[in-house]
Design a protein around this motif. Sequence first.
Motif, PDB file in Angstrom:
ATOM      1  N   ILE A  38      46.393  41.971  37.660  1.00  0.00           N
ATOM      2  CA  ILE A  38      47.224  41.751  38.858  1.00  0.00           C
ATOM      3  C   ILE A  38      48.315  40.729  38.559  1.00  0.00           C
ATOM      4  CG2 ILE A  38      47.211  40.815  41.207  1.00  0.00           C
ATOM      5  CD1 ILE A  38      44.389  42.139  41.513  1.00  0.00           C
ATOM      6  N   ASP A  39      47.964  39.655  37.864  1.00  0.00           N
ATOM      7  CA  ASP A  39      48.953  38.634  37.502  1.00  0.00           C
ATOM      8  C   ASP A  39      50.032  39.204  36.579  1.00  0.00           C
ATOM      9  OD1 ASP A  39      47.584  36.761  39.030  1.00  0.00           O
ATOM     10  OD2 ASP A  39      46.620  35.796  37.289  1.00  0.00           O
ATOM     11  N   ALA A  40      49.620  40.010  35.600  1.00  0.00           N
ATOM     12  CA  ALA A  40      50.584  40.611  34.665  1.00  0.00           C
ATOM     13  C   ALA A  40      51.507  41.586  35.397  1.00  0.00           C
ATOM     14  CB  ALA A  40      49.853  41.310  33.524  1.00  0.00           C
ATOM     15  N   LEU A  41      50.957  42.344  36.332  1.00  0.00           N
ATOM     16  CA  LEU A  41      51.799  43.238  37.134  1.00  0.00           C
ATOM     17  C   LEU A  41      52.830  42.436  37.921  1.00  0.00           C
ATOM     18  CD1 LEU A  41      49.067  45.716  38.383  1.00  0.00           C
ATOM     19  CD2 LEU A  41      51.100  46.360  37.059  1.00  0.00           C
ATOM     20  N   LYS A  42      52.378  41.351  38.523  1.00  0.00           N
ATOM     21  CA  LYS A  42      53.283  40.497  39.302  1.00  0.00           C
ATOM     22  C   LYS A  42      54.390  39.946  38.411  1.00  0.00           C
ATOM     23  CE  LYS A  42      53.380  36.422  42.248  1.00  0.00           C
ATOM     24  NZ  LYS A  42      52.619  35.314  42.823  1.00  0.00           N
ATOM     25  N   PHE A  90      55.838  43.924  39.839  1.00  0.00           N
ATOM     26  CA  PHE A  90      55.048  44.837  40.661  1.00  0.00           C
ATOM     27  C   PHE A  90      54.185  44.063  41.648  1.00  0.00           C
ATOM     28  CE2 PHE A  90      55.860  47.191  36.801  1.00  0.00           C
ATOM     29  CZ  PHE A  90      56.136  48.462  37.248  1.00  0.00           C
ATOM     30  N   GLY A  91      54.116  44.570  42.847  1.00  0.00           N
ATOM     31  CA  GLY A  91      53.133  44.084  43.794  1.00  0.00           C
ATOM     32  C   GLY A  91      51.969  45.066  43.818  1.00  0.00           C
ATOM     33  N   VAL A  92      50.807  44.583  44.195  1.00  0.00           N
ATOM     34  CA  VAL A  92      49.652  45.469  44.345  1.00  0.00           C
ATOM     35  C   VAL A  92      49.491  45.736  45.835  1.00  0.00           C
ATOM     36  CG1 VAL A  92      47.163  45.726  44.007  1.00  0.00           C
ATOM     37  CG2 VAL A  92      48.565  44.692  42.212  1.00  0.00           C
ATOM     38  N   GLN A 112      31.597  49.460  37.525  1.00  0.00           N
ATOM     39  CA  GLN A 112      32.692  48.708  38.139  1.00  0.00           C
ATOM     40  C   GLN A 112      33.994  49.454  37.848  1.00  0.00           C
ATOM     41  OE1 GLN A 112      32.351  44.262  38.539  1.00  0.00           O
ATOM     42  NE2 GLN A 112      31.337  44.576  36.557  1.00  0.00           N
ATOM     43  N   TYR A 113      34.766  49.685  38.894  1.00  0.00           N
ATOM     44  CA  TYR A 113      35.955  50.526  38.791  1.00  0.00           C
ATOM     45  C   TYR A 113      36.884  50.171  39.935  1.00  0.00           C
ATOM     46  CZ  TYR A 113      38.401  54.974  37.778  1.00  0.00           C
ATOM     47  OH  TYR A 113      39.312  55.938  37.418  1.00  0.00           O
ATOM     48  N   ARG A 114      38.089  49.740  39.615  1.00  0.00           N
ATOM     49  CA  ARG A 114      39.063  49.359  40.638  1.00  0.00           C
ATOM     50  C   ARG A 114      40.343  50.158  40.450  1.00  0.00           C
ATOM     51  NH1 ARG A 114      37.879  43.718  41.745  1.00  0.00           N
ATOM     52  NH2 ARG A 114      39.829  43.470  42.918  1.00  0.00           N
ATOM     53  N   ILE A 115      40.935  50.563  41.543  1.00  0.00           N
ATOM     54  CA  ILE A 115      42.230  51.232  41.544  1.00  0.00           C
ATOM     55  C   ILE A 115      43.228  50.292  42.205  1.00  0.00           C
ATOM     56  CG2 ILE A 115      43.583  53.227  42.296  1.00  0.00           C
ATOM     57  CD1 ILE A 115      40.889  54.756  42.574  1.00  0.00           C
ATOM     58  N   LEU A 116      44.250  49.921  41.445  1.00  0.00           N
ATOM     59  CA  LEU A 116      45.297  49.036  41.944  1.00  0.00           C
ATOM     60  C   LEU A 116      46.560  49.860  42.168  1.00  0.00           C
ATOM     61  CD1 LEU A 116      44.766  46.160  39.340  1.00  0.00           C
ATOM     62  CD2 LEU A 116      43.736  46.360  41.627  1.00  0.00           C
ATOM     63  N   CYS A 163      52.312  53.686  42.013  1.00  0.00           N
ATOM     64  CA  CYS A 163      51.764  54.054  40.707  1.00  0.00           C
ATOM     65  C   CYS A 163      50.398  53.382  40.559  1.00  0.00           C
ATOM     66  CB  CYS A 163      52.671  53.576  39.591  1.00  0.00           C
ATOM     67  SG  CYS A 163      54.283  54.370  39.567  1.00  0.00           S
ATOM     68  N   ASN A 164      49.416  54.124  40.139  1.00  0.00           N
ATOM     69  CA  ASN A 164      48.072  53.552  40.020  1.00  0.00           C
ATOM     70  C   ASN A 164      47.813  52.957  38.647  1.00  0.00           C
ATOM     71  OD1 ASN A 164      47.209  54.038  42.623  1.00  0.00           O
ATOM     72  ND2 ASN A 164      46.480  56.083  42.141  1.00  0.00           N
ATOM     73  N   VAL A 165      47.156  51.821  38.697  1.00  0.00           N
ATOM     74  CA  VAL A 165      46.624  51.152  37.514  1.00  0.00           C
ATOM     75  C   VAL A 165      45.130  51.013  37.782  1.00  0.00           C
ATOM     76  CG1 VAL A 165      46.622  49.035  36.132  1.00  0.00           C
ATOM     77  CG2 VAL A 165      48.776  49.890  37.120  1.00  0.00           C
ATOM     78  N   ILE A 166      44.298  51.417  36.823  1.00  0.00           N
ATOM     79  CA  ILE A 166      42.853  51.324  37.021  1.00  0.00           C
ATOM     80  C   ILE A 166      42.241  50.364  36.014  1.00  0.00           C
ATOM     81  CG2 ILE A 166      42.641  53.597  38.082  1.00  0.00           C
ATOM     82  CD1 ILE A 166      41.634  54.699  35.411  1.00  0.00           C
ATOM     83  N   VAL A 167      41.144  49.766  36.436  1.00  0.00           N
ATOM     84  CA  VAL A 167      40.365  48.876  35.573  1.00  0.00           C
ATOM     85  C   VAL A 167      38.923  49.319  35.723  1.00  0.00           C
ATOM     86  CG1 VAL A 167      39.709  46.486  35.059  1.00  0.00           C
ATOM     87  CG2 VAL A 167      41.987  46.975  36.033  1.00  0.00           C
ATOM     88  N   TYR A 168      38.267  49.661  34.589  1.00  0.00           N
ATOM     89  CA  TYR A 168      36.881  50.106  34.682  1.00  0.00           C
ATOM     90  C   TYR A 168      36.084  49.725  33.445  1.00  0.00           C
ATOM     91  CZ  TYR A 168      38.362  54.095  31.787  1.00  0.00           C
ATOM     92  OH  TYR A 168      38.868  54.889  30.775  1.00  0.00           O
ATOM     93  N   GLU A 169      34.766  49.637  33.663  1.00  0.00           N
ATOM     94  CA  GLU A 169      33.828  49.323  32.581  1.00  0.00           C
ATOM     95  C   GLU A 169      33.574  50.555  31.725  1.00  0.00           C
ATOM     96  OE1 GLU A 169      30.572  46.231  34.203  1.00  0.00           O
ATOM     97  OE2 GLU A 169      30.511  48.192  35.184  1.00  0.00           O
TER      98      GLU A 169
END
Length: 138
Positions: A21-25, A29-31, A51-55, A79-85
């Motif tokens: 999120i910080d790198a996007l900012k 980019f805003g989330v 664990q799975y997040r869609i930003l 535009c989606n950015v995802i973070v997952y295990e």
Amino acid sequence: MGYTIQKTVFGDFDQVVETTIDALKDDGFGVLCDINVQTTLKEKLGEEFRQYRILGACNPALAHEGLNEDIELGTLLPCNVIVYETNDGGIVVSAVDPHRLLDVADNDALDSIANEVHDRFEHVLASVADELDSPSEA
């Protein structure tokens, strides 16, 4: 041909999300939305999931430029950015490839926007990997 660009890092999941999120900012980019898929699947279906997040990431200036070129572009935003295990203890940070996403619009006027978003997403992913000292291609 893939439809994402991604990096795999290692570390605390929540820290990876915050770093992303910080790198996007930092890249403009805003989330706009943050969907916790693990929690949603548990609450709605009673199912366990990794664990799975869609930003939902949006750069207002680029979105404005794109919407001026093609008013229907809003159906593809944000535009989606995802973070997952992963199963091996890694954490993938993955962004939609804007070239592939905007191909569906079939509008050459959007190519420069796709290039700009792609470059920024590449920078975001590199920043996340650098910050977490775990750079590797997925």
